[in-house]
Each structure stands twice: as structure tokens, then as C-alpha cells.
Design a protein around this motif. Sequence first.
Motif, PDB file in Angstrom:
ATOM      1  N   ILE A  10     -13.056  -2.861  14.342  1.00  0.00           N
ATOM      2  CA  ILE A  10     -11.770  -3.162  14.981  1.00  0.00           C
ATOM      3  C   ILE A  10     -11.513  -4.661  14.854  1.00  0.00           C
ATOM      4  N   GLU A  11     -10.491  -5.019  14.107  1.00  0.00           N
ATOM      5  CA  GLU A  11     -10.118  -6.424  13.936  1.00  0.00           C
ATOM      6  C   GLU A  11      -8.601  -6.552  14.037  1.00  0.00           C
ATOM      7  N   TYR A  12      -8.149  -7.010  15.190  1.00  0.00           N
ATOM      8  CA  TYR A  12      -6.722  -7.245  15.397  1.00  0.00           C
ATOM      9  C   TYR A  12      -6.311  -8.494  14.617  1.00  0.00           C
ATOM     10  N   SER A  13      -5.042  -8.571  14.282  1.00  0.00           N
ATOM     11  CA  SER A  13      -4.495  -9.752  13.619  1.00  0.00           C
ATOM     12  C   SER A  13      -3.459 -10.395  14.532  1.00  0.00           C
ATOM     13  N   ASP A  14      -3.477 -11.724  14.604  1.00  0.00           N
ATOM     14  CA  ASP A  14      -2.458 -12.428  15.383  1.00  0.00           C
ATOM     15  C   ASP A  14      -1.098 -12.382  14.701  1.00  0.00           C
ATOM     16  N   ASN A  15      -1.086 -12.158  13.390  1.00  0.00           N
ATOM     17  CA  ASN A  15       0.135 -12.289  12.598  1.00  0.00           C
ATOM     18  C   ASN A  15       0.835 -10.980  12.262  1.00  0.00           C
ATOM     19  N   ARG A  16       0.116  -9.850  12.370  1.00  0.00           N
ATOM     20  CA  ARG A  16       0.737  -8.602  11.938  1.00  0.00           C
ATOM     21  C   ARG A  16       0.032  -7.397  12.550  1.00  0.00           C
ATOM     22  N   VAL A  17       0.719  -6.275  12.533  1.00  0.00           N
ATOM     23  CA  VAL A  17       0.139  -4.998  12.918  1.00  0.00           C
ATOM     24  C   VAL A  17      -0.809  -4.582  11.792  1.00  0.00           C
ATOM     25  N   VAL A  18      -1.992  -4.089  12.146  1.00  0.00           N
ATOM     26  CA  VAL A  18      -3.002  -3.727  11.150  1.00  0.00           C
ATOM     27  C   VAL A  18      -3.056  -2.203  11.023  1.00  0.00           C
ATOM     28  N   THR A  19      -2.938  -1.707   9.788  1.00  0.00           N
ATOM     29  CA  THR A  19      -3.040  -0.270   9.538  1.00  0.00           C
ATOM     30  C   THR A  19      -4.187   0.006   8.578  1.00  0.00           C
ATOM     31  N   GLN A  39       2.835  -7.144  20.125  1.00  0.00           N
ATOM     32  CA  GLN A  39       3.262  -6.817  18.761  1.00  0.00           C
ATOM     33  C   GLN A  39       4.102  -5.543  18.767  1.00  0.00           C
ATOM     34  N   THR A  40       4.997  -5.451  17.785  1.00  0.00           N
ATOM     35  CA  THR A  40       5.888  -4.304  17.696  1.00  0.00           C
ATOM     36  C   THR A  40       5.897  -3.722  16.285  1.00  0.00           C
ATOM     37  N   THR A  97      -1.044  10.577  12.947  1.00  0.00           N
ATOM     38  CA  THR A  97      -1.284  11.694  12.047  1.00  0.00           C
ATOM     39  C   THR A  97      -0.017  11.964  11.258  1.00  0.00           C
ATOM     40  N   LEU A  98      -0.156  11.871   9.938  1.00  0.00           N
ATOM     41  CA  LEU A  98       0.954  12.129   9.020  1.00  0.00           C
ATOM     42  C   LEU A  98       0.714  13.418   8.263  1.00  0.00           C
ATOM     43  N   SER A  99       1.787  14.009   7.804  1.00  0.00           N
ATOM     44  CA  SER A  99       1.696  15.129   6.884  1.00  0.00           C
ATOM     45  C   SER A  99       1.041  14.654   5.586  1.00  0.00           C
ATOM     46  N   LYS A 100       0.325  15.516   4.954  1.00  0.00           N
ATOM     47  CA  LYS A 100      -0.269  15.217   3.646  1.00  0.00           C
ATOM     48  C   LYS A 100       0.819  14.811   2.652  1.00  0.00           C
ATOM     49  N   LEU A 101       2.036  15.294   2.835  1.00  0.00           N
ATOM     50  CA  LEU A 101       3.138  15.001   1.924  1.00  0.00           C
ATOM     51  C   LEU A 101       3.735  13.612   2.131  1.00  0.00           C
ATOM     52  N   ASP A 102       3.448  13.003   3.267  1.00  0.00           N
ATOM     53  CA  ASP A 102       4.008  11.682   3.587  1.00  0.00           C
ATOM     54  C   ASP A 102       3.278  10.599   2.804  1.00  0.00           C
ATOM     55  N   ASP A 103       3.947   9.473   2.606  1.00  0.00           N
ATOM     56  CA  ASP A 103       3.406   8.350   1.844  1.00  0.00           C
ATOM     57  C   ASP A 103       2.885   7.284   2.798  1.00  0.00           C
ATOM     58  N   VAL A 104       1.598   7.009   2.738  1.00  0.00           N
ATOM     59  CA  VAL A 104       0.970   6.037   3.634  1.00  0.00           C
ATOM     60  C   VAL A 104       1.539   4.639   3.428  1.00  0.00           C
ATOM     61  N   SER A 105       1.968   4.317   2.230  1.00  0.00           N
ATOM     62  CA  SER A 105       2.522   2.978   1.978  1.00  0.00           C
ATOM     63  C   SER A 105       3.769   2.732   2.820  1.00  0.00           C
ATOM     64  N   ARG A 106       4.456   3.799   3.226  1.00  0.00           N
ATOM     65  CA  ARG A 106       5.632   3.677   4.084  1.00  0.00           C
ATOM     66  C   ARG A 106       5.227   3.084   5.432  1.00  0.00           C
ATOM     67  N   VAL A 107       4.092   3.510   5.973  1.00  0.00           N
ATOM     68  CA  VAL A 107       3.606   3.004   7.269  1.00  0.00           C
ATOM     69  C   VAL A 107       3.247   1.529   7.148  1.00  0.00           C
ATOM     70  N   LYS A 108       2.544   1.174   6.079  1.00  0.00           N
ATOM     71  CA  LYS A 108       2.177  -0.227   5.866  1.00  0.00           C
ATOM     72  C   LYS A 108       3.428  -1.097   5.750  1.00  0.00           C
ATOM     73  N   GLN A 109       4.430  -0.606   5.070  1.00  0.00           N
ATOM     74  CA  GLN A 109       5.679  -1.366   4.912  1.00  0.00           C
ATOM     75  C   GLN A 109       6.357  -1.590   6.261  1.00  0.00           C
ATOM     76  N   VAL A 110       6.390  -0.550   7.108  1.00  0.00           N
ATOM     77  CA  VAL A 110       6.965  -0.700   8.448  1.00  0.00           C
ATOM     78  C   VAL A 110       6.179  -1.734   9.247  1.00  0.00           C
ATOM     79  N   ALA A 111       4.843  -1.649   9.201  1.00  0.00           N
ATOM     80  CA  ALA A 111       3.989  -2.591   9.942  1.00  0.00           C
ATOM     81  C   ALA A 111       4.192  -4.008   9.442  1.00  0.00           C
ATOM     82  N   ASP A 112       4.252  -4.190   8.131  1.00  0.00           N
ATOM     83  CA  ASP A 112       4.399  -5.519   7.560  1.00  0.00           C
ATOM     84  C   ASP A 112       5.755  -6.144   7.848  1.00  0.00           C
ATOM     85  N   ASN A 113       6.785  -5.318   8.037  1.00  0.00           N
ATOM     86  CA  ASN A 113       8.134  -5.825   8.268  1.00  0.00           C
ATOM     87  C   ASN A 113       8.492  -5.930   9.745  1.00  0.00           C
ATOM     88  N   SER A 114       7.524  -5.665  10.614  1.00  0.00           N
ATOM     89  CA  SER A 114       7.807  -5.716  12.052  1.00  0.00           C
ATOM     90  C   SER A 114       7.554  -7.093  12.630  1.00  0.00           C
TER      91      SER A 114
END
Length: 114
Positions: A10-19, A39-40, A97-114
Motif C-alpha cells: 500500500i503506497e498512497y501518492s500525494d499527487n494522484r489517485v493510485v490504481t 483526493q477525488t 470490480t469491473l466487467s471482463k469486457l471493460d478496459d482498465v486503462s479507462r480507470v487509470k485515465q479517470v484517476a490521472d485526470n482527477s
Amino acid sequence: MNIKSFNENIEYSDNRVVTKIILETSFSKEIRVLLKNGQTMKEHKAPYPIIVHILEGEIGFGIGDEIKLLQTGDIITLESNVYHDLTAKKNSIVRLTLSKLDDVSRVKQVADNS
């Protein structure tokens, strides 16, 4: 059989949400989301139904004009295409928990842009 832990490294970041992808099965993708207090993750939606489980901490989970306070142990489900946002009220470990059909990069993009 595959055994993994949401509580290792477990390593939190001061600058971003970690996925991090913890486990991928034949039907789902299990992702750990680490949010430090304050963080949001800005409003977004998922193309498939999701499950959000608060493993530790406290999250303000916004859906439309309503904010649900989710605490350790709480779990919420959302159908596809429902806009939502998250704000950490304490340092939090979230299981997504995501569907197998969902794209994990979408979650990272949301986290990085928050």
C-alpha cells in the motif's frame, strides 16, 4: 486458483489517485484504488455495471445531486452509464470490480485526470 491481496504494498501518492490491477478472472477485473484524504475521482461513468467495495477508509460517493457516505465494509453497485464521483474523507482502499469486457486503462485515465 489464484490468491492475491489488496493489502500488500500500500503506497498512497500525494499527487494522484493510485490504481492497480490486483486480479483478472474469466469474468471480472479486480482493481485497487488508493485515495488519500481529500483526493477525488472526478465525475465519470462506466460502460458496464460495476461494484465498489470500501476495504478501508471513508468515501463520499456522488451520484447526481446525492452523496452517499461509504465506510469500511460498505459496498455499492451501479448499472452501466451512471455518472458518479468519489471523494476520500479519510485515506481509503477501494476495491473496484469491473466487467471482463471493460478496459482498465479507462480507470487509470479517470484517476490521472482527477
